[in-house]
Design a protein around this motif. Sequence first.
Motif, PDB file in Angstrom:
ATOM      1  N   GLN A 126       3.135  13.746  18.670  1.00 34.81           N
ATOM      2  CA  GLN A 126       1.834  14.404  18.491  1.00 34.81           C
ATOM      3  C   GLN A 126       1.664  15.471  19.565  1.00 34.81           C
ATOM      4  N   LYS A 127       0.876  16.483  19.243  1.00 37.41           N
ATOM      5  CA  LYS A 127       0.624  17.544  20.232  1.00 37.41           C
ATOM      6  C   LYS A 127       0.082  16.922  21.523  1.00 37.41           C
ATOM      7  N   GLY A 128       0.662  17.322  22.641  1.00 35.23           N
ATOM      8  CA  GLY A 128       0.214  16.801  23.935  1.00 35.23           C
ATOM      9  C   GLY A 128       1.020  15.611  24.436  1.00 35.23           C
ATOM     10  N   ASP A 129       1.832  15.001  23.559  1.00 33.68           N
ATOM     11  CA  ASP A 129       2.637  13.843  23.982  1.00 33.68           C
ATOM     12  C   ASP A 129       3.586  14.217  25.124  1.00 33.68           C
ATOM     13  N   ILE A 130       3.751  13.293  26.058  1.00 42.44           N
ATOM     14  CA  ILE A 130       4.721  13.497  27.134  1.00 42.44           C
ATOM     15  C   ILE A 130       6.045  12.857  26.719  1.00 42.44           C
ATOM     16  N   VAL A 131       7.077  13.697  26.630  1.00 40.66           N
ATOM     17  CA  VAL A 131       8.403  13.255  26.196  1.00 40.66           C
ATOM     18  C   VAL A 131       9.354  13.383  27.393  1.00 40.66           C
ATOM     19  N   VAL A 132      10.096  12.329  27.664  1.00 41.54           N
ATOM     20  CA  VAL A 132      11.089  12.391  28.748  1.00 41.54           C
ATOM     21  C   VAL A 132      12.486  12.274  28.136  1.00 41.54           C
ATOM     22  N   MET A 133      13.308  13.285  28.393  1.00 42.44           N
ATOM     23  CA  MET A 133      14.703  13.246  27.933  1.00 42.44           C
ATOM     24  C   MET A 133      15.584  12.953  29.147  1.00 42.44           C
ATOM     25  N   VAL A 134      16.564  12.093  28.962  1.00 43.29           N
ATOM     26  CA  VAL A 134      17.410  11.752  30.107  1.00 43.29           C
ATOM     27  C   VAL A 134      18.838  11.488  29.627  1.00 43.29           C
ATOM     28  N   ALA A 135      19.798  11.990  30.402  1.00 40.24           N
ATOM     29  CA  ALA A 135      21.202  11.850  29.977  1.00 40.24           C
ATOM     30  C   ALA A 135      22.116  11.605  31.168  1.00 40.24           C
ATOM     31  N   PHE A 136      23.281  11.043  30.828  1.00 36.97           N
ATOM     32  CA  PHE A 136      24.318  10.778  31.832  1.00 36.97           C
ATOM     33  C   PHE A 136      25.666  10.969  31.158  1.00 36.97           C
ATOM     34  N   GLY A 137      26.615  11.572  31.854  1.00 36.98           N
ATOM     35  CA  GLY A 137      27.913  11.745  31.203  1.00 36.98           C
ATOM     36  C   GLY A 137      29.028  12.158  32.140  1.00 36.98           C
ATOM     37  N   ALA A 138      30.125  12.587  31.534  1.00 35.46           N
ATOM     38  CA  ALA A 138      31.347  12.925  32.267  1.00 35.46           C
ATOM     39  C   ALA A 138      31.047  13.949  33.348  1.00 35.46           C
ATOM     40  N   GLY A 139      31.734  13.758  34.453  1.00 37.28           N
ATOM     41  CA  GLY A 139      31.528  14.667  35.598  1.00 37.28           C
ATOM     42  C   GLY A 139      31.640  13.957  36.937  1.00 37.28           C
ATOM     43  N   PHE A 140      30.806  12.915  37.174  1.00 41.18           N
ATOM     44  CA  PHE A 140      29.627  12.551  36.412  1.00 41.18           C
ATOM     45  C   PHE A 140      28.545  13.608  36.543  1.00 41.18           C
ATOM     46  N   THR A 141      27.743  13.699  35.488  1.00 42.36           N
ATOM     47  CA  THR A 141      26.568  14.554  35.510  1.00 42.36           C
ATOM     48  C   THR A 141      25.401  13.722  35.000  1.00 42.36           C
ATOM     49  N   TRP A 142      24.214  14.009  35.475  1.00 36.29           N
ATOM     50  CA  TRP A 142      23.027  13.351  34.906  1.00 36.29           C
ATOM     51  C   TRP A 142      21.832  14.281  35.100  1.00 36.29           C
ATOM     52  N   ALA A 143      20.859  14.125  34.217  1.00 37.49           N
ATOM     53  CA  ALA A 143      19.709  15.031  34.262  1.00 37.49           C
ATOM     54  C   ALA A 143      18.557  14.448  33.465  1.00 37.49           C
ATOM     55  N   SER A 144      17.371  14.961  33.768  1.00 40.63           N
ATOM     56  CA  SER A 144      16.202  14.584  32.977  1.00 40.63           C
ATOM     57  C   SER A 144      15.290  15.799  32.834  1.00 40.63           C
ATOM     58  N   VAL A 145      14.625  15.883  31.694  1.00 38.79           N
ATOM     59  CA  VAL A 145      13.647  16.941  31.430  1.00 38.79           C
ATOM     60  C   VAL A 145      12.354  16.275  30.970  1.00 38.79           C
ATOM     61  N   VAL A 146      11.249  16.658  31.587  1.00 39.26           N
ATOM     62  CA  VAL A 146       9.932  16.175  31.137  1.00 39.26           C
ATOM     63  C   VAL A 146       9.295  17.298  30.328  1.00 39.26           C
ATOM     64  N   ALA A 159      16.940   9.630  37.394  1.00 36.77           N
ATOM     65  CA  ALA A 159      16.653  10.999  36.944  1.00 36.77           C
ATOM     66  C   ALA A 159      15.277  11.089  36.288  1.00 36.77           C
ATOM     67  N   ALA A 160      14.970  10.130  35.423  1.00 36.71           N
ATOM     68  CA  ALA A 160      13.674  10.162  34.727  1.00 36.71           C
ATOM     69  C   ALA A 160      12.530   9.999  35.726  1.00 36.71           C
ATOM     70  N   THR A 161      12.709   9.111  36.692  1.00 35.47           N
ATOM     71  CA  THR A 161      11.653   8.859  37.679  1.00 35.47           C
ATOM     72  C   THR A 161      11.397  10.116  38.516  1.00 35.47           C
ATOM     73  N   VAL A 162      12.457  10.761  38.986  1.00 37.37           N
ATOM     74  CA  VAL A 162      12.283  11.950  39.830  1.00 37.37           C
ATOM     75  C   VAL A 162      11.658  13.099  39.031  1.00 37.37           C
ATOM     76  N   ALA A 163      12.137  13.303  37.798  1.00 37.18           N
ATOM     77  CA  ALA A 163      11.598  14.412  36.988  1.00 37.18           C
ATOM     78  C   ALA A 163      10.115  14.185  36.702  1.00 37.18           C
ATOM     79  N   LEU A 164       9.747  12.937  36.432  1.00 40.41           N
ATOM     80  CA  LEU A 164       8.316  12.636  36.191  1.00 40.41           C
ATOM     81  C   LEU A 164       7.493  12.952  37.434  1.00 40.41           C
ATOM     82  N   LYS A 165       8.024  12.543  38.578  1.00 34.13           N
ATOM     83  CA  LYS A 165       7.321  12.786  39.842  1.00 34.13           C
ATOM     84  C   LYS A 165       7.129  14.287  40.065  1.00 34.13           C
ATOM     85  N   LYS A 166       8.156  15.054  39.772  1.00 33.62           N
ATOM     86  CA  LYS A 166       8.070  16.515  39.943  1.00 33.62           C
ATOM     87  C   LYS A 166       7.016  17.131  39.026  1.00 33.62           C
ATOM     88  N   ALA A 167       6.754  16.473  37.893  1.00 32.31           N
ATOM     89  CA  ALA A 167       5.729  16.977  36.964  1.00 32.31           C
ATOM     90  C   ALA A 167       4.351  16.428  37.327  1.00 32.31           C
TER      91      ALA A 167
END
Length: 331
Positions: free
Chosen positions: A308-328, A237-245
Amino acid sequence: MERQDNKQIKIVGSGFYVPEKVLTNADLEKMVETSDEWITTRTGIKERRMASPEQATSDMTIEACRRALHNGNLEVEDIDLIIVGTSTPDTLFPSTACWVQKGLQADHIPAFDISAGCTGFLYGMILSRSLILNGGPRRILLAGSECLTKITNWKDRGTCVLFGDAAGAVILEKSEDDSGMLSHYWKADGKLGNLLFQPGGGSRNPATKETVDQDLHYLHMKGNEVFKHAVKRMGEAATVALKKAGLTPQNVDCLIPHQANIRIIKATGKRLNLPPEKVYSNIHRYGNVSVASIPISLHELKVGGQLQKGDIVVMVAFGAGFTWASVVYRW
Ligand code: UT7
């Protein structure tokens, strides 16, 4: 792949709440056959918080929301929608979000829940983006909140050492500069639903004396199966979301993984080739608080001055469902 453009939403307030009562590994040693050594090395958890008998998910959420509003210098009147991610609602219906709306006296706005397990907060961010950028609500109060100790089987050492209670909240609005949510990726696989679920109490197994005798009202998890999927899917999820950004792991300043297990957190960082100092963890203090873990981490990083302003933050989660997601996200 979903279409994404350069319009963004951003976080303008955040806060969290954890109950006062601390349950340590030493306390658990007195309850089941386990040890501080096993829990620490296998999970990274040292202690977790536990709601009081009278405290429900909405009570914790209301406090987290009040803190997020205060942090953002906002009033309840400034909010247009409440969304709560939770797997431990106060009641199956009405939604926890409606109990929260009542508690905040936010009579002017709609409210609903998201059920996406530990991924609920990121699902909520992704949904909020669409709503806000398509002319819907101007400002959304998004909370992730769990009272997992209320559905924990205290005789099952495979699960009772893992979970804690907590609530986190953020306020989202349209970004007018280049900060905010740059891209996302979200998926689900319902075929694997019974590896992590609460079998009783719903329409499949309505609550009866028998379902209670069979412990079906508790959280059930095949831990080692979930573990394997979590490591694989969070990295993906993190890899794909980064690529999309249009970014690569080298651009990442901070990874905020869902806090399920220190070994999953480290493995996700490793898959992205990130040095340990770029991978955030607070699991030793709270255990796995499911959907609350990412908003709490975000707030801690923010008030700790670690972003810091401008930092790239990647959030990534996995859980019941299963569900998984990432936000850049660009801070
Ligand atoms: O947040 C949503 C997603 N959730 C997760 O991602 C959780 C993912 N799973 C995990 O974090 C890990 O699988 C656990 C921490 C739950 C378990 O760790 P594991 O390394 O996968 O252990 P295991 O389940 O394979 O069990 C290994 C051994 C077993 O004993 P035997 O059969 O080898 O003799 C278990 O009975 O450890 C035993 N064990 C324990 N021993 C002491 C299981 N729980 C405990 C315990 N204390 N609390």
